[in-house]
Write an enzyme that holds these catalytic residues in place. Sequence first.
Site, PDB file in Angstrom:
ATOM      1  N   GLY A 148       0.826  -1.190   0.000  1.00  0.00           N
ATOM      2  CA  GLY A 148       0.000   0.000   0.000  1.00  0.00           C
ATOM      3  C   GLY A 148       0.865   1.246   0.000  1.00  0.00           C
ATOM      4  O   GLY A 148       2.052   1.212   0.337  1.00  0.00           O
ATOM      5  N   CYS A 149       0.270   2.368  -0.374  1.00  0.00           N
ATOM      6  CA  CYS A 149       1.031   3.616  -0.467  1.00  0.00           C
ATOM      7  C   CYS A 149       1.476   4.109   0.907  1.00  0.00           C
ATOM      8  O   CYS A 149       2.656   4.420   1.111  1.00  0.00           O
ATOM      9  CB  CYS A 149       0.215   4.673  -1.199  1.00  0.00           C
ATOM     10  SG  CYS A 149      -1.466   4.910  -0.566  1.00  0.00           S
ATOM     11  N   PHE A 150       0.539   4.168   1.862  1.00  0.00           N
ATOM     12  CA  PHE A 150       0.918   4.599   3.211  1.00  0.00           C
ATOM     13  C   PHE A 150       1.952   3.665   3.840  1.00  0.00           C
ATOM     14  O   PHE A 150       2.941   4.134   4.429  1.00  0.00           O
ATOM     15  CB  PHE A 150      -0.309   4.698   4.118  1.00  0.00           C
ATOM     16  CG  PHE A 150      -1.212   5.868   3.838  1.00  0.00           C
ATOM     17  CD1 PHE A 150      -0.736   7.166   3.885  1.00  0.00           C
ATOM     18  CD2 PHE A 150      -2.556   5.668   3.544  1.00  0.00           C
ATOM     19  CE1 PHE A 150      -1.575   8.250   3.634  1.00  0.00           C
ATOM     20  CE2 PHE A 150      -3.407   6.734   3.294  1.00  0.00           C
ATOM     21  CZ  PHE A 150      -2.918   8.030   3.341  1.00  0.00           C
ATOM     22  N   PRO A 151       1.756   2.341   3.768  1.00  0.00           N
ATOM     23  CA  PRO A 151       2.753   1.445   4.350  1.00  0.00           C
ATOM     24  C   PRO A 151       4.153   1.623   3.773  1.00  0.00           C
ATOM     25  O   PRO A 151       5.142   1.518   4.504  1.00  0.00           O
ATOM     26  CB  PRO A 151       2.195   0.052   4.045  1.00  0.00           C
ATOM     27  CG  PRO A 151       0.720   0.248   4.032  1.00  0.00           C
ATOM     28  CD  PRO A 151       0.541   1.594   3.375  1.00  0.00           C
ATOM     29  N   THR A 152       4.252   1.906   2.484  1.00  0.00           N
ATOM     30  CA  THR A 152       5.578   2.088   1.887  1.00  0.00           C
ATOM     31  C   THR A 152       6.340   3.207   2.584  1.00  0.00           C
ATOM     32  O   THR A 152       7.475   3.022   3.035  1.00  0.00           O
ATOM     33  CB  THR A 152       5.458   2.383   0.384  1.00  0.00           C
ATOM     34  OG1 THR A 152       4.895   1.245  -0.276  1.00  0.00           O
ATOM     35  CG2 THR A 152       6.818   2.695  -0.226  1.00  0.00           C
TER      36      THR A 152
END
Length: 341
Positions: A148-152
């Site tokens: 996911g974008c936030f997790p990255t």
Amino acid sequence: MKEVAIIGATGYTGAELLRLLANHEKVNVTYITSRKEAGKHVFKVHPHLKGIEKYKNLCFTGDIDKVDAYLVFTATPHGASMDIVPDFIERGMKVIDLSGDYRFEDLSLYEKYYKIKHKGLPDVKIAYGLPELHREEIKEAQLVANPGCFPTGAILAVAPLVKENIIEERIIFDSKTGVSGAGIKPTETTHFPNVNENINPYKITTHRHTPEIEKELKKLGKAKVSFTPHLAPITRGILTTAHTFLAKDVDREEIIKIYEKFYGSEVFVRIFSEEIPKLTWVRGTNFCDIGGFEIDEHGRLVVISAIDNLVKGASGQAIQNMNIMFGFDEKEGLFDVGLNP
């Protein structure tokens, strides 16, 4: 040349895959799918791609059964990928899935946060597609779950600290994201008058990326994650502020050395010892910029990360994973300079 396909090529992540792959010298996009846009030339849906020689004969198809490629990118909604990925796997294709359907080994977490009944994992090697932490698994995988974008941005911001066990397990992430992260379909929340000159916190304790961040950090050490996202009046980018709490007596210089050692060979992670990362530095690029490293009088260590949510947070990272799977140079098609200003 390797042939690749994009399933769901009308959305922002699909369009970004096409933009980036236009400059990739070792792959050709041979199939793009959309039931709604079937039969249309790619530039009729994505006008910014008009004149790209590589795509002069590329048209949308609505029949995914005809797709035949070395690798398939599935840029489909959560819950939809699990309906189509097994067929591609059975037909011997490699798959990089940009949905959340294959990011969890523990499917109960997926079902809890996505509110979707999972249909099970295929019996093949599956890797979580964060190259900085899982490069060897990605090399061997037939199916890669793109993060996911936030997790990255969050995971990369604190991974060295968790690995070195120099912070307490409690970690707080505050992220500001561009509106493109909500997808191409407009909603009341993403409507211009509601976004402009405004900051909108949402899912302040229940965002589905929280368990994804936590389970990956727990592979490195101790972590209890709290995460709150905010929608900002910008198109692209995620700026994450990580609040951590020191468990050991270390100073700023030692912390910076830990980061430089951890990410020393990573071409897409840039460590800033003095400057604070800014979104314009990474806009349109596959970089994750990390900086800050400030410690307050209460032992709170603050780390800042910046990524483009559509590139390192989605399509660029997917191409980086593809490069690893095919044994290409990881920078192929991706090494670009940010659009600043």
